[in-house]
Design a protein around this motif. Sequence first.
Motif, short mmCIF file in Angstrom:
data_model
loop_
_atom_site.label_atom_id
_atom_site.label_comp_id
_atom_site.label_asym_id
_atom_site.label_seq_id
_atom_site.Cartn_x
_atom_site.Cartn_y
_atom_site.Cartn_z
N ARG A 16 76.81 11.84 27.59
CA ARG A 16 78.36 11.99 27.64
C ARG A 16 79.04 12.55 26.32
NH1 ARG A 16 80.07 6.62 26.75
NH2 ARG A 16 80.93 7.03 24.56
N GLN A 17 78.17 12.45 25.11
CA GLN A 17 78.56 13.08 23.87
C GLN A 17 78.19 14.71 23.74
OE1 GLN A 17 77.02 10.53 20.99
NE2 GLN A 17 78.61 9.11 20.81
N ASN A 18 77.16 15.13 24.41
CA ASN A 18 76.65 16.36 24.60
C ASN A 18 76.72 16.94 25.85
OD1 ASN A 18 75.82 16.37 21.68
ND2 ASN A 18 74.73 14.57 22.52
N PRO A 19 77.80 17.02 26.70
CA PRO A 19 77.60 17.55 28.07
C PRO A 19 77.27 19.09 28.25
CG PRO A 19 79.87 17.48 27.39
CD PRO A 19 79.20 16.64 26.14
N PHE A 20 77.65 19.82 27.23
CA PHE A 20 77.02 21.44 27.36
C PHE A 20 75.67 21.50 27.10
CE2 PHE A 20 81.56 21.69 26.06
CZ PHE A 20 82.05 22.33 27.17
N TYR A 21 75.11 20.71 26.12
CA TYR A 21 73.50 20.56 25.97
C TYR A 21 72.97 20.20 27.32
CZ TYR A 21 68.92 18.81 24.25
OH TYR A 21 67.50 18.72 24.21
N TRP A 22 73.57 19.26 27.74
CA TRP A 22 72.79 18.78 29.20
C TRP A 22 72.63 19.58 30.30
CZ3 TRP A 22 68.88 15.40 29.35
CH2 TRP A 22 68.64 14.48 28.18
N ALA A 23 73.97 20.33 30.39
CA ALA A 23 74.28 21.47 31.37
C ALA A 23 73.29 22.41 31.02
CB ALA A 23 75.77 21.86 31.18
N ARG A 24 73.15 22.92 29.99
CA ARG A 24 72.30 24.26 29.64
C ARG A 24 70.51 23.55 29.89
NH1 ARG A 24 69.83 26.35 24.50
NH2 ARG A 24 69.69 28.39 25.05
N LEU A 25 70.27 22.38 29.49
CA LEU A 25 68.98 21.91 29.63
C LEU A 25 68.70 21.57 31.39
CD1 LEU A 25 66.50 20.43 28.52
CD2 LEU A 25 67.50 18.01 28.80
N LEU A 26 69.66 21.30 31.93
CA LEU A 26 69.41 20.97 33.55
C LEU A 26 69.40 22.46 34.23
CD1 LEU A 26 71.65 17.90 34.23
CD2 LEU A 26 68.95 17.92 34.24
N LYS A 27 70.18 23.51 33.52
CA LYS A 27 70.10 24.61 34.15
C LYS A 27 68.53 25.22 34.23
CE LYS A 27 71.37 28.20 32.04
NZ LYS A 27 72.02 29.41 31.24
N PHE A 28 67.97 25.19 32.80
CA PHE A 28 66.91 25.65 32.61
C PHE A 28 65.80 24.78 33.33
CE2 PHE A 28 68.39 27.32 28.59
CZ PHE A 28 67.95 28.71 28.86
N TYR A 29 65.95 23.42 33.63
CA TYR A 29 65.19 22.97 34.42
C TYR A 29 64.96 23.18 35.99
CZ TYR A 29 62.86 18.86 37.09
OH TYR A 29 62.21 18.19 37.71
N GLY A 30 66.33 23.52 36.64
CA GLY A 30 66.35 24.11 37.95
C GLY A 30 65.71 25.37 37.79
#
Length: 131
Positions: free
Chosen positions: A59-73
């Motif tokens: 919740r506090q770092n949504p852009f970090y997690w969006a980027r991480l999940l993009k790389f995971y995809g």
Amino acid sequence: MPERSCEGCKRQQDWGCHARPYKKVTEDGEEVEAWIEPANLPITLLGEETWACPRQHIRQNPFYWARLLKFYGMYRKGFLPDPGAIADQSNKAVEIFRILDDANDACEREENTREKQRRNRESRAPRRGRR
């Protein structure tokens, strides 16, 4: 761990959604971890006890997690974030991808189990409309 939804949640105080750790020095001079706004009860994750909601970082770092999940995809499709082979990737990225792979595998196994149970129930149910 029970599923939680942060939006409109009325139990954020109970679950430590705004908890923050800090270092406190005791009278003996020992440094210990203390919490601001801790959860009512701690949660144990991977053998470690925490007084904060485990979803807090997302919740506090949504852009970090969006980027991480993009790389995971991209990783799931055979592309790695850094040049080179898997051994050339950062250890942190490889570990996160492994954890996400394990979570995905567990979800797929659960979905397959539920689908198999549904098919079994349907196969045992009496057929309507046949004579």
